[in-house]
Design a protein around this motif. Structure first.
Motif, PDB file in Angstrom:
ATOM      1  N   CYS A   1       8.825  60.961  84.487  1.00  0.00           N
ATOM      2  CA  CYS A   1       7.472  61.194  83.978  1.00  0.00           C
ATOM      3  C   CYS A   1       6.459  60.619  84.965  1.00  0.00           C
ATOM      4  O   CYS A   1       6.726  59.613  85.631  1.00  0.00           O
ATOM      5  CB  CYS A   1       7.326  60.494  82.631  1.00  0.00           C
ATOM      6  SG  CYS A   1       5.749  60.840  81.804  1.00  0.00           S
TER       7      CYS A   1
ATOM      8  N   SER B   1       4.126  58.902  84.139  1.00  0.00           N
ATOM      9  CA  SER B   1       3.830  57.539  83.679  1.00  0.00           C
ATOM     10  C   SER B   1       4.889  56.536  84.146  1.00  0.00           C
ATOM     11  O   SER B   1       4.693  55.329  84.025  1.00  0.00           O
ATOM     12  CB  SER B   1       3.701  57.510  82.149  1.00  0.00           C
ATOM     13  OG  SER B   1       4.939  57.774  81.541  1.00  0.00           O
TER      14      SER B   1
ATOM     15  N   HIS C   1      11.937  57.671  79.476  1.00  0.00           N
ATOM     16  CA  HIS C   1      11.661  57.858  78.043  1.00  0.00           C
ATOM     17  C   HIS C   1      11.741  59.337  77.663  1.00  0.00           C
ATOM     18  O   HIS C   1      11.274  59.724  76.602  1.00  0.00           O
ATOM     19  CB  HIS C   1      10.283  57.271  77.702  1.00  0.00           C
ATOM     20  CG  HIS C   1       9.186  57.881  78.516  1.00  0.00           C
ATOM     21  ND1 HIS C   1       8.744  57.346  79.691  1.00  0.00           N
ATOM     22  CD2 HIS C   1       8.481  59.026  78.350  1.00  0.00           C
ATOM     23  CE1 HIS C   1       7.807  58.113  80.220  1.00  0.00           C
ATOM     24  NE2 HIS C   1       7.634  59.157  79.408  1.00  0.00           N
ATOM     25  N   GLU C   2      12.301  60.156  78.558  1.00  0.00           N
ATOM     26  CA  GLU C   2      12.393  61.596  78.265  1.00  0.00           C
ATOM     27  C   GLU C   2      13.883  61.916  78.192  1.00  0.00           C
ATOM     28  O   GLU C   2      14.527  62.136  79.201  1.00  0.00           O
ATOM     29  CB  GLU C   2      11.668  62.382  79.369  1.00  0.00           C
ATOM     30  CG  GLU C   2      10.221  61.903  79.497  1.00  0.00           C
ATOM     31  CD  GLU C   2       9.388  62.667  80.513  1.00  0.00           C
ATOM     32  OE1 GLU C   2       9.946  63.532  81.216  1.00  0.00           O
ATOM     33  OE2 GLU C   2       8.178  62.394  80.592  1.00  0.00           O
TER      34      GLU C   2
ATOM     35  N   ASN D   1       6.279  65.683  78.245  1.00  0.00           N
ATOM     36  CA  ASN D   1       5.127  66.359  78.872  1.00  0.00           C
ATOM     37  C   ASN D   1       4.600  67.534  78.052  1.00  0.00           C
ATOM     38  O   ASN D   1       3.386  67.643  77.840  1.00  0.00           O
ATOM     39  CB  ASN D   1       5.492  66.851  80.269  1.00  0.00           C
ATOM     40  CG  ASN D   1       5.785  65.724  81.240  1.00  0.00           C
ATOM     41  OD1 ASN D   1       6.263  65.958  82.336  1.00  0.00           O
ATOM     42  ND2 ASN D   1       5.518  64.479  80.858  1.00  0.00           N
TER      43      ASN D   1
HETATM   44 ZN   LIG Z   1       6.845  60.945  79.800  1.00  0.00          ZN
END
Ligand SMILES: [Zn+2]
Ligand SMILES: [Zn+2]
Length: 339
Positions: free
Chosen positions: A37, A39, A61-62, A148
């Motif tokens: 990500c 982030s 976190h994905e 996303n």
């Molecule tokens: Zn993310």
């Protein structure tokens, strides 16, 4: 199990760590696909001394995977089910948690930050945060939805955009590209801005009517010229670039809407010039809430162009290369195949 770990200063390694153990109400999930990500990148770029708990916590976190072991009480989250692991968990009892928005919980625990993350062969998660994935949704698309696309959907819906609007999108990483796809599908005319040529091409595939290279032309002047000098009705900032954040405030029309999706930096606003005398509506949006998930799935399945964001995944042993590629301006979504 194999897991990616950040080591500081734009470096990471694939290493062996113990398989995490689920506690009460948690399931063990075998990850099949994770994704890098935008982030993640501010943390990736930090020196080791500034990483804190992220130096010893699996990032990511994905997460998409298969439930490997679930508590007997889990009901629909039984072993063998394909799931997205929702990135935030909360106390389960406060107003935010019971309304499906645990990211606002005072006890928020986020994958890859407060608890072991997705860039590994296994993770654990509360069964309340396991979102079933239908068979016709690929692991890559599910990984895109997990953060996303879900973020883009939730933010885009807050703008109230529709047919007849002009929407400028600044920053064409995966979130910006998902916004372009949603805005185009809604009937809006999309102007997409990014300095990377491959990303502008991708935005055109996703429905952008016009693309602008901000390194080549002043995007504010260009967009004003395209909108009778008044500016677009809606501007969506997805780059987290300070210069772009200043430009979106300048270019949006009076009584227009700015949606901020690009995070992790500071922006300067002149309240009088940019907000009060323009009577702007400025919106922030973080990640989707759990009740939005069914609509997000329907939207993603109605947008086949999203597949153009999904390239060949990096193999698990190439995970350090995946995050390095994302840091270098990868076009599309950097996926990591753990299957
Ligand atoms: Zn993310
Ligand atoms: Zn809570």
């Amino acid at each position: 199990m194999r897991a990616l770990m950040l080591t500081g200063d734009r470096a990471s390694v694939l290493t062996d760590v113990p398989v995490p153990r689920p506690t009460d109400g948690e399931a063990l999930v075998r990850i099949t696909m994770s994704a890098v990500c935008g982030s993640d990148l501010p943390h990736y770029r930090k020196p080791a001394a500034d990483l804190g708990n992220r130096l010893v916590t699996v990032p990511g976190h994905e997460a998409v995977g298969v439930v490997s072991a679930a508590p007997a009480s889990a009901g629909s989250s039984e072993a063998g089910r394909r799931v997205i692991v929702y990135q935030h968990a909360g106390c389960g009892y406060c107003d935010h948690c019971v309304s499906g928005a645990p990211m606002f919980c005072a006890d928020r625990r986020t994958l890859g930050n407060h608890r072991g993350g997705a860039d590994a062969e296994y993770t654990v998660a509360p069964v309340t945060g396991l979102l079933p994935v239908p068979d016709d949704v690929s692991d890559g698309l599910a990984a895109l939805i997990a953060c996303n696309f879900g973020t883009a959907y939730s933010g885009f819906r807050k703008t109230g955009a529709g047919v007849g609007d002009r929407i400028a999108v600044f920053g064409l990483g995966p979130v910006g590209c998902c916004v372009v796809a949603l805005a185009s599908a809604s009937g809006a005319e999309v102007i997409a801005v990014d300095p990377i040529a491959g990303r502008r091409e991708l935005a055109k595939t996703l429905g952008a009517a016009i693309t602008i290279d901000p390194a080549d032309r002043d995007p504010v002047a260009e967009i004003l010229e395209l909108t009778e000098g008044r500016g677009p009705e809606i501007v969506i900032e997805c780059s987290a670039n300070q210069r772009a954040q200043e430009q979106v405030m300048q270019v949006v029309r009076a009584r227009g809407t700015v949606l901020l999706l690009g995070a992790n930096n500071r922006m300067e606003i002149d309240p009088g010039l940019h907000v009060i005398r323009k009577e702007l509506r400025i919106l922030g949006s973080w990640v989707f809430t759990l009740p939005e998930y069914p609509a997000i799935l329907r939207a993603a399945r109605r947008l086949p162009a999203l597949h153009s964001l999904l390239g060949e995944p990096f193999r698990a042993d190439e995970a350090p290369a995946a995050i390095a590629a994302a840091d270098a301006g990868f076009v599309g979504k950097a996926l990591i195949d753990w299957s």
